[in-house]
Design a protein around this motif. Sequence first.
Motif, mmCIF file in Angstrom:
data_model
loop_
_atom_site.group_PDB
_atom_site.id
_atom_site.type_symbol
_atom_site.label_atom_id
_atom_site.label_comp_id
_atom_site.label_asym_id
_atom_site.label_seq_id
_atom_site.Cartn_x
_atom_site.Cartn_y
_atom_site.Cartn_z
ATOM 1 N N VAL A 60 0.849 -1.205 0.000
ATOM 2 C CA VAL A 60 0.000 0.000 0.000
ATOM 3 C C VAL A 60 0.881 1.251 0.000
ATOM 4 O O VAL A 60 0.689 2.169 -0.813
ATOM 5 N N ALA A 61 1.865 1.277 0.922
ATOM 6 C CA ALA A 61 2.732 2.450 1.047
ATOM 7 C C ALA A 61 3.552 2.657 -0.234
ATOM 8 O O ALA A 61 3.600 3.769 -0.773
ATOM 9 N N ALA A 62 4.166 1.562 -0.727
ATOM 10 C CA ALA A 62 5.014 1.684 -1.924
ATOM 11 C C ALA A 62 4.181 2.119 -3.130
ATOM 12 O O ALA A 62 4.567 3.052 -3.853
ATOM 13 N N ALA A 63 3.015 1.478 -3.321
ATOM 14 C CA ALA A 63 2.178 1.809 -4.483
ATOM 15 C C ALA A 63 1.650 3.238 -4.388
ATOM 16 O O ALA A 63 1.572 3.942 -5.401
ATOM 17 N N SER A 64 1.302 3.673 -3.172
ATOM 18 C CA SER A 64 0.793 5.040 -2.999
ATOM 19 C C SER A 64 1.870 6.064 -3.346
ATOM 20 O O SER A 64 1.597 7.060 -4.024
ATOM 21 N N ILE A 65 3.089 5.812 -2.875
ATOM 22 C CA ILE A 65 4.186 6.761 -3.136
ATOM 23 C C ILE A 65 4.510 6.794 -4.636
ATOM 24 O O ILE A 65 4.673 7.868 -5.224
ATOM 25 N N ILE A 66 4.538 5.612 -5.266
ATOM 26 C CA ILE A 66 4.824 5.567 -6.711
ATOM 27 C C ILE A 66 3.715 6.293 -7.488
ATOM 28 O O ILE A 66 3.972 7.016 -8.438
ATOM 29 N N TYR A 67 2.472 6.090 -7.023
ATOM 30 C CA TYR A 67 1.354 6.772 -7.699
ATOM 31 C C TYR A 67 1.514 8.290 -7.615
ATOM 32 O O TYR A 67 1.303 9.005 -8.604
ATOM 33 N N LEU A 68 1.901 8.775 -6.442
ATOM 34 C CA LEU A 68 2.064 10.220 -6.278
ATOM 35 C C LEU A 68 3.153 10.766 -7.202
ATOM 36 O O LEU A 68 3.069 11.901 -7.665
ATOM 37 N N ARG A 69 4.157 9.954 -7.469
ATOM 38 C CA ARG A 69 5.261 10.412 -8.330
ATOM 39 C C ARG A 69 4.910 10.280 -9.817
ATOM 40 O O ARG A 69 5.263 11.147 -10.608
ATOM 41 N N ILE A 120 -3.196 -1.810 16.022
ATOM 42 C CA ILE A 120 -3.035 -0.486 15.398
ATOM 43 C C ILE A 120 -2.955 -0.635 13.873
ATOM 44 O O ILE A 120 -3.571 0.132 13.136
ATOM 45 N N LEU A 121 -2.226 -1.653 13.410
ATOM 46 C CA LEU A 121 -2.122 -1.887 11.966
ATOM 47 C C LEU A 121 -3.499 -2.133 11.359
ATOM 48 O O LEU A 121 -3.833 -1.588 10.297
ATOM 49 N N PHE A 122 -4.313 -2.926 12.059
ATOM 50 C CA PHE A 122 -5.667 -3.214 11.564
ATOM 51 C C PHE A 122 -6.475 -1.916 11.469
ATOM 52 O O PHE A 122 -7.164 -1.670 10.475
ATOM 53 N N PHE A 123 -6.362 -1.068 12.495
ATOM 54 C CA PHE A 123 -7.088 0.208 12.477
ATOM 55 C C PHE A 123 -6.568 1.125 11.367
ATOM 56 O O PHE A 123 -7.333 1.900 10.791
ATOM 57 N N ILE A 124 -5.272 1.027 11.077
ATOM 58 C CA ILE A 124 -4.706 1.848 9.989
ATOM 59 C C ILE A 124 -5.331 1.437 8.644
ATOM 60 O O ILE A 124 -5.679 2.282 7.826
ATOM 61 N N TYR A 125 -5.493 0.113 8.453
ATOM 62 C CA TYR A 125 -6.160 -0.357 7.236
ATOM 63 C C TYR A 125 -7.579 0.192 7.135
ATOM 64 O O TYR A 125 -8.027 0.647 6.091
ATOM 65 N N ILE A 126 -8.296 0.088 8.254
ATOM 66 C CA ILE A 126 -9.683 0.571 8.269
ATOM 67 C C ILE A 126 -9.689 2.067 7.959
ATOM 68 O O ILE A 126 -10.504 2.548 7.155
ATOM 69 N N GLY A 149 -0.949 5.127 4.580
ATOM 70 C CA GLY A 149 -0.267 3.886 4.190
ATOM 71 C C GLY A 149 1.159 3.851 4.699
ATOM 72 O O GLY A 149 1.643 2.810 5.170
ATOM 73 N N PHE A 150 1.827 4.994 4.636
ATOM 74 C CA PHE A 150 3.221 5.068 5.089
ATOM 75 C C PHE A 150 3.312 4.838 6.604
ATOM 76 O O PHE A 150 4.222 4.143 7.080
ATOM 77 N N ILE A 151 2.356 5.383 7.362
ATOM 78 C CA ILE A 151 2.340 5.168 8.826
ATOM 79 C C ILE A 151 2.189 3.665 9.119
ATOM 80 O O ILE A 151 2.858 3.109 9.985
ATOM 81 N N GLY A 152 1.308 3.022 8.340
ATOM 82 C CA GLY A 152 1.127 1.574 8.501
ATOM 83 C C GLY A 152 2.405 0.816 8.198
ATOM 84 O O GLY A 152 2.757 -0.146 8.893
ATOM 85 N N ALA A 153 3.125 1.279 7.161
ATOM 86 C CA ALA A 153 4.374 0.614 6.791
ATOM 87 C C ALA A 153 5.423 0.764 7.891
ATOM 88 O O ALA A 153 6.216 -0.146 8.134
ATOM 89 N N VAL A 154 5.403 1.887 8.592
ATOM 90 C CA VAL A 154 6.332 2.093 9.712
ATOM 91 C C VAL A 154 5.959 1.161 10.875
ATOM 92 O O VAL A 154 6.830 0.652 11.590
ATOM 93 N N ASP A 155 4.662 0.910 11.027
ATOM 94 C CA ASP A 155 4.185 0.047 12.122
ATOM 95 C C ASP A 155 4.620 -1.419 11.923
ATOM 96 O O ASP A 155 4.832 -2.139 12.902
ATOM 97 N N SER A 156 4.766 -1.836 10.661
ATOM 98 C CA SER A 156 5.062 -3.253 10.376
ATOM 99 C C SER A 156 6.347 -3.762 11.035
ATOM 100 O O SER A 156 6.322 -4.782 11.727
#
Lengths: 235, 176
Positions: A60-69, A120-126, A149-156
């Motif tokens: 999610v985080a990687a795809a979101s960042i690539i999309y923004l670019r 917390i990760l589950f809530f980030i998805y929601i 998405g990036f916050i979730g990626a940091v949580d992993s």
Amino acid sequence: MSGIFRASNLLLIITTGLMALTLWMIFFWVPTESNQGNIQRILYIHVPVAWGSMLAIMFVAAASIIYLRTKNEVWDRIAVATAETGVVFGALMLITGMVWARPVWGVWWTGEAKLTTALILFFIYIAYLMFRAYFPPGAQRQRLAAIIGFIGAVDSPIIYYAANLWSQAHPPAVIGPSADGDSAFSSEFGMTLMVATLAFTMLFIYIAWERFAIRETEDALVEIKRTIGEPEPAH
Amino acid sequence: MITRAIALLALTAIALSLFAGSGTASAQGGSQKTSGTVVGVATDENGALTRLAIADSGGNIIEFSVEPSTEYGLETQAGDRWVSTQASGSVEVVSRLRDHQDRFAPVTVTSENGVALSVVERESGKLETNLGFLFAVFAITWAGFFAYIFFLSRKQRVLQREVALLRASIDSTNDD
């Protein structure tokens, strides 16, 4: 499109085969663990679905960042597809963990670091999916979704290392860089876990692929409706 | 859509958990073995153990008193085993049991009429099968995945049908 569906069917066949092998290994091949008994077999499901939920947020985080670019819609579809798949894996991670904890720890849930960061990760998805569903479409929505998405990626990685950093009731990592090389998870235990993780990774890819195809069809529908002047469905 | 999927998973979990409880005590030669986690430790004014409470996997809390001959065999997290009796280790056992309580490390208590004869690390040979819990996990997992995949395939069919209808409608308009 038909090429995509042929590949998807092939993926489904491989996933089904791997799942059948996983189930056979869990119930007929791997020996019963001496401390926990049969209940330990839950971990061959719990660990792979937890892995899937953490893998999803990375996508999610990687795809979101690539999309923004790049502003390429394909990456946005990948982000949504993997986020929704991540919710399913995340929910199952929490449920299977709770069912395992009840007979082993005597409680369904504790407030320790590993469990709390997983919740917390589950809530980030929601939050990610609700935000995308209710925020008006546009560049600002994509930017904020990418931040979630990036916050979730940091949580992993925090989830992964939590049991080792704050030693409490949850068993420490048994696979990956922080796993103890001399842990009990060697030979049959380790092999079963690896095959199960591979099978659930394939299942994750299959589900995300299917969800991606749906998103593609939804976008095509929006485009057609825009062409003929009908109101667009919200998604 | 997500809300529906989560609600389905939660309902399945609740329904299956109702069937998942399992008993823990088993009789053997007049004495009784109970496995579970330590949930309470009571001491006298000298800090010596007087009573302990265990929660078994069915959620039942069972209390035991101790006597001077009660035997202990408890392990640290590192696996070092400490062996003693109530007569010689009544104070030390309190910290050992509290450590077990903090770690949710299970123990097996052999008792007779509510008096603990021995408190040891959970005996692997006396494990409960807990098959109800095992069944619950596999049922929830597969029900969840199948329900979601079924939902996805149905949604894809509906969308493709709608796209085909609209395309056909556009084509017929263009022909006119």
